[in-house]
Design a protein around this motif. Structure first.
Motif, PDB file in Angstrom:
ATOM      1  N   PRO A   1      44.069  40.598  46.726  1.00  0.00           N
ATOM      2  CA  PRO A   1      44.327  41.950  47.234  1.00  0.00           C
ATOM      3  C   PRO A   1      43.396  42.367  48.368  1.00  0.00           C
ATOM      4  CG  PRO A   1      43.369  42.023  45.032  1.00  0.00           C
ATOM      5  CD  PRO A   1      43.755  40.614  45.282  1.00  0.00           C
TER       6      PRO A   1
ATOM      7  N   CYS B   1      49.071  38.808  48.848  1.00  0.00           N
ATOM      8  CA  CYS B   1      48.602  40.180  48.621  1.00  0.00           C
ATOM      9  C   CYS B   1      48.359  40.446  47.138  1.00  0.00           C
ATOM     10  CB  CYS B   1      49.601  41.186  49.179  1.00  0.00           C
ATOM     11  SG  CYS B   1      49.683  41.246  50.980  1.00  0.00           S
ATOM     12  N   GLU B   2      49.148  39.811  46.303  1.00  0.00           N
ATOM     13  CA  GLU B   2      49.013  39.993  44.858  1.00  0.00           C
ATOM     14  C   GLU B   2      47.788  39.261  44.316  1.00  0.00           C
ATOM     15  OE1 GLU B   2      49.922  41.297  41.020  1.00  0.00           O
ATOM     16  OE2 GLU B   2      50.836  41.892  42.924  1.00  0.00           O
ATOM     17  N   THR B   3      47.601  38.004  44.737  1.00  0.00           N
ATOM     18  CA  THR B   3      46.514  37.194  44.193  1.00  0.00           C
ATOM     19  C   THR B   3      45.179  37.441  44.890  1.00  0.00           C
ATOM     20  OG1 THR B   3      47.125  35.357  45.659  1.00  0.00           O
ATOM     21  CG2 THR B   3      48.072  35.366  43.453  1.00  0.00           C
TER      22      THR B   3
END
Length: 335
Positions: free
Chosen positions: A275, A271-273
């Motif tokens: 989005p 989810c961070e890398t």
């Protein structure tokens, strides 16, 4: 509109959805001996759950979801936790019983979307492999437009399509036939990728070569291969990836599920890398030992336990809504 086993519903009615479950299934042909080579015919009980978790494929009883009454009770528990819809993904080779799904949906109060497909080569009956390409495509098309063979139930998507580490001719033919039929019907195709290979982008290219929109491709159980670069490559095709939580068992020496802590950490990093990654979740229940009554996490595990962990980890409510509701609805909506 979304095709359920009880008819079509509006996308807004779908609610929190698990995109890969099994309600009635028979995988007893996958049984393996214990680690010392002995065969074990024990039933799933609290007394032998430890042995079973040491070798999840040892018990034939564990590999057979054979009671509609039990399934209704288990789904009712999940509904109380907030689950509203499940995709029933039991395909040819896994002992599907789609005729029993409407009764289960009515009695449990949970929407059921039936998938129809063919599993990995070693599970397939010879009668399926002997179909011509055109015959396979026609069977898939009829399942979507009329009914799954031998039932009055219409499929809402095609799957779970199986792939081995080395994709066999039968698997490739079925993938191409399913992609072509799904393209015409405007529906999704769900895929099982072998954890021993890295064929996700290749399979996505195969399906899109038949005209299928990559947004209609769902790669289930992506947590079987928690290789960030590989999963990024799959996500970048535009396909949906699914994380399946709740199973932390061994399958003999050297083969073991990831833990939910590992899955959650990988999901948070994704989810961070990425989005904009399109993600869904499930419990992928396919054995008795995963049911609540036998000490398993049950069909409601994601909404009951995983979602609160993700909330505490700071995942925004809107992102969770996308994974639980919006992405499943977009994937399953037939227009």
């Amino acid at each position: 509109m979304i095709q359920t086993v009880l008819g079509r519903i509006e996308s807004a009615q779908l609610g929190r959805t698990s995109t890969n479950e099994h309600l009635l299934a028979d995988s007893r042909h996958l049984r393996r001996p214990l680690r010392d080579g002995r065969w074990w015919d024990g039933e799933v009980t609290p007394q032998n759950l430890g042995d079973l978790r040491w070798n999840w494929l040892a018990s034939a009883d564990n590999l057979h979801l054979d009671s509609a009454d039990v399934t209704v009770e288990e789904l009712a528990l999940a509904r109380a936790d907030g689950l509203r819809t499940v995709v029933e993904a039991t395909s040819i080779g896994m002992g599907p019983d789609p005729a029993g799904l409407p009764d289960i949906s009515r009695r449990s109060g949970v929407h059921v979307v039936a998938a129809f497909g063919s599993y990995i080569d070693k599970t397939l009956p010879e009668s399926w492999k002997q179909h011509s390409d055109d015959e396979m495509r026609a069977i898939f098309s009829r399942a979507l437009a009329e009914s799954i063979p031998g039932t009055d139930v219409r499929a809402g998507l095609l799957g779970l399509m199986g792939t081995s580490a080395e994709i066999t001719l039968a698997e490739e033919r079925a993938l191409r036939a399913a992609a072509s039929a799904a393209t015409d019907a405007g529906c999704a195709v769900s895929i099982r990728l072998d954890a021993a290979a890295r064929r996700g982008p290749e399979v996505a290219a195969l399906l899109t070569s038949e005209g299928l929109d990559p947004r209609r491709i769902l790669f289930c159980n992506i947590d079987k291969v928690m290789d960030a670069a590989y999963v990024h490559d799959i996500v970048d095709t535009g396909a949906v990836v699914e994380f399946a939580f709740g199973s932390e068992n061994s399958f003999g020496d050297g083969a073991r599920d990831a833990t939910d802590d590992q899955r959650i950490a990988f999901l948070l990093a994704l989810c961070e890398t990425r989005p904009e990654a399109r993600i869904t979740m499930s419990s992928s229940v396919w054995t008795k030992g995963q049911l609540s009554r036998h000490g398993g996490m049950g069909y409601g595990h994601v909404v009951r336990r995983v979602v609160p962990v993700l909330e505490r980890a700071g995942v925004p409510a809107g992102r969770l809504e996308r994974m639980l509701v919006t992405e499943p609805a977009d994937l399953l909506d037939l227009g």
